[in-house]
Design a protein around this motif. Structure first.
Motif, PDB file in Angstrom:
ATOM      1  N   UNK A 108      17.860  -3.356  -5.780  1.00 20.19           N
ATOM      2  CA  UNK A 108      16.847  -2.449  -5.213  1.00 20.19           C
ATOM      3  C   UNK A 108      15.923  -3.132  -4.206  1.00 20.19           C
ATOM      4  N   UNK A 109      16.317  -4.316  -3.756  1.00 20.55           N
ATOM      5  CA  UNK A 109      15.458  -5.044  -2.818  1.00 20.55           C
ATOM      6  C   UNK A 109      14.244  -5.659  -3.484  1.00 20.55           C
ATOM      7  N   UNK A 110      14.252  -5.675  -4.826  1.00 16.78           N
ATOM      8  CA  UNK A 110      13.112  -6.208  -5.570  1.00 16.78           C
ATOM      9  C   UNK A 110      13.322  -7.648  -6.018  1.00 16.78           C
ATOM     10  N   UNK A 163       9.153  -4.203 -11.970  1.00 16.81           N
ATOM     11  CA  UNK A 163       7.862  -3.689 -11.541  1.00 16.81           C
ATOM     12  C   UNK A 163       8.061  -2.792 -10.319  1.00 16.81           C
ATOM     13  N   UNK A 164       7.003  -2.306  -9.777  1.00 21.33           N
ATOM     14  CA  UNK A 164       7.094  -1.368  -8.655  1.00 21.33           C
ATOM     15  C   UNK A 164       7.758  -1.997  -7.441  1.00 21.33           C
ATOM     16  N   UNK A 165       7.421  -3.227  -7.125  1.00 17.42           N
ATOM     17  CA  UNK A 165       7.935  -3.858  -5.903  1.00 17.42           C
ATOM     18  C   UNK A 165       8.737  -5.130  -6.165  1.00 17.42           C
ATOM     19  N   UNK A 166       8.896  -5.514  -7.433  1.00 19.38           N
ATOM     20  CA  UNK A 166       9.595  -6.769  -7.720  1.00 19.38           C
ATOM     21  C   UNK A 166      10.095  -6.801  -9.157  1.00 19.38           C
ATOM     22  N   UNK A 179       9.142 -10.541  -3.058  1.00 17.73           N
ATOM     23  CA  UNK A 179      10.412  -9.813  -3.099  1.00 17.73           C
ATOM     24  C   UNK A 179      10.761  -9.408  -1.677  1.00 17.73           C
ATOM     25  N   UNK A 180      11.979  -8.930  -1.481  1.00 18.09           N
ATOM     26  CA  UNK A 180      12.361  -8.461  -0.144  1.00 18.09           C
ATOM     27  C   UNK A 180      11.481  -7.284   0.273  1.00 18.09           C
ATOM     28  N   UNK A 181      11.253  -6.356  -0.651  1.00 15.00           N
ATOM     29  CA  UNK A 181      10.381  -5.211  -0.355  1.00 15.00           C
ATOM     30  C   UNK A 181       8.990  -5.680   0.049  1.00 15.00           C
TER      31      UNK A 181
END
Length: 349
Positions: free
Chosen positions: A244-246, A151-154, A285-287
């Motif tokens: 990606x930090x997700x 997904x966009x952030x995770x 997520x990390x983001x």
């Protein structure tokens, strides 16, 4: 007077446990020799927590003993044998990276140290519940084989996926890369179960996700949210390692975890296992964590993405806590991720 023995007493979970059980009227014996400073450097020393604990709790005493030291531990168990009401084992070598570089030290602390404590419990206080702080790393990287999509952030699972609500205790620990840390903790987890199922001790393994709180001396190699908040606020930058930090983590406040210990202590079972984390109630997520910090603290954080992930790292991990809730229906979570991050930010001020 009841007495609680708590290993790793100046760490995140241990210190929260010291305060909780002391407030319940227990005398508390802490066992902690601040190996965290040895592992991760001066900035990760837990001496500041020990000072706070001694000042706050008049019936608390900390012994500077390594859990690999059987003779040293035996002196304590032998002295207090009749008074010991519960053993809560939180001490560990907690880092993937450190365990890989120092496998003998990692195994001796996490595995042999746990075996030492179980043997002494069997010998001196077999009726006392034995509570072990295990880890979701016993599942290795098997969660990464789920039908995860981006997904966009995770990273996420579809709501129709059988694991959407989280990983259950019967999830496979086999055919996976665990990290050396994960392997040593898996031995400890299994031997704690064996002393319950085979011998009859009242043992339990809490397989933690990301446990966090203001008493965490977070380091780059261990302590996800604590280190993330500290690094972000102090340095205004953060390295996102892999995926990606997700990658998604569920976050459980140490106070919510210790209240699980209390429920088990009141009604113990033999050889039990519980996945214990924030679940669907508290995860990010990390983001998403960085976005929350920026919004709450009103800061801008420079982000650097490192493509190579850590060995055995989870892309997505959320705990299914339904088994514990079924067995202990009075337990309730107080902290979600937003509330946890707000507290960590306030602690840094």
């Amino acid at each position: 007077m009841s007495l609680a023995i708590i290993t790793g007493s100046t760490g995140l979970v241990g210190s929260e446990t010291v305060n909780f059980f002391h407030d319940k009227g227990f005398d508390v014996i802490g066992i902690d020799n601040n190996l965290r400073k040895f592992f991760f450097g001066k900035s990760s020393s837990t001496d500041w927590i020990k000072t706070k604990l001694i000042k706050r709790n008049k019936n608390f005493k900390n012994f500077n003993i390594d859990i690999r030291n059987f003779i040293g531990l035996e002196k304590i168990f032998k002295k207090y044998r009749k008074k010991i009401s519960v053993i809560i084992h939180c001490a560990a070598q907690p880092s993937h990276d450190y365990g890989k570089n120092f496998p003998f030290l990692d195994f001796n602390i996490n595995a042999t140290g746990t075996l030492n404590l179980l043997e002494l419990t069997k010998k001196f206080c077999p009726d006392a519940p034995f509570i072990f702080m295990s880890t979701n790393k016993v599942y290795g990287d098997n969660p990464n084989k789920l039908n995860i999509y981006e997904q966009k952030t995770r990273w996420e699972l579809k709501k129709t996926d059988k694991n959407y609500k989280g990983i259950k205790e019967n999830f496979s620990i086999d055919n996976a890369t665990h990290s050396f840390f994960g392997v040593s903790k898996t031995y400890a987890d299994l031997i704690v179960q064996e002393y319950g199922k085979n011998i009859g001790l009242k043992t339990v393994c809490f397989r933690g996700g990301c446990i966090t709180g203001p008493n965490h001396s977070g380091a780059s190699l261990h302590g996800f949210l604590s280190y993330l908040v500290k690094s972000s606020l102090n340095q205004r930058k953060y390295n996102l390692i892999g995926y990606k930090g997700k990658q998604v983590r569920d976050n459980l406040h140490s106070n919510d975890l210790v209240s699980c210990f209390w429920e088990f202590y009141k009604k113990p079972r033999a050889g039990e296992v519980y996945n214990m984390g924030g679940g669907r109630y508290s995860n990010c997520s990390i983001i998403e964590a960085l976005d929350l910090i920026e919004k709450i603290a009103k800061v801008k954080i420079k982000r650097k993405i490192i493509k190579t992930p850590r060995v055995g790292d989870h892309i997505w991990y959320i705990s299914d806590t339904s088994k514990f809730k079924k067995h202990y229906s009075k337990w309730k979570q107080k902290y979600n991720t937003k509330k946890i991050i707000e507290e960590l930010i306030d602690h840094q001020k």
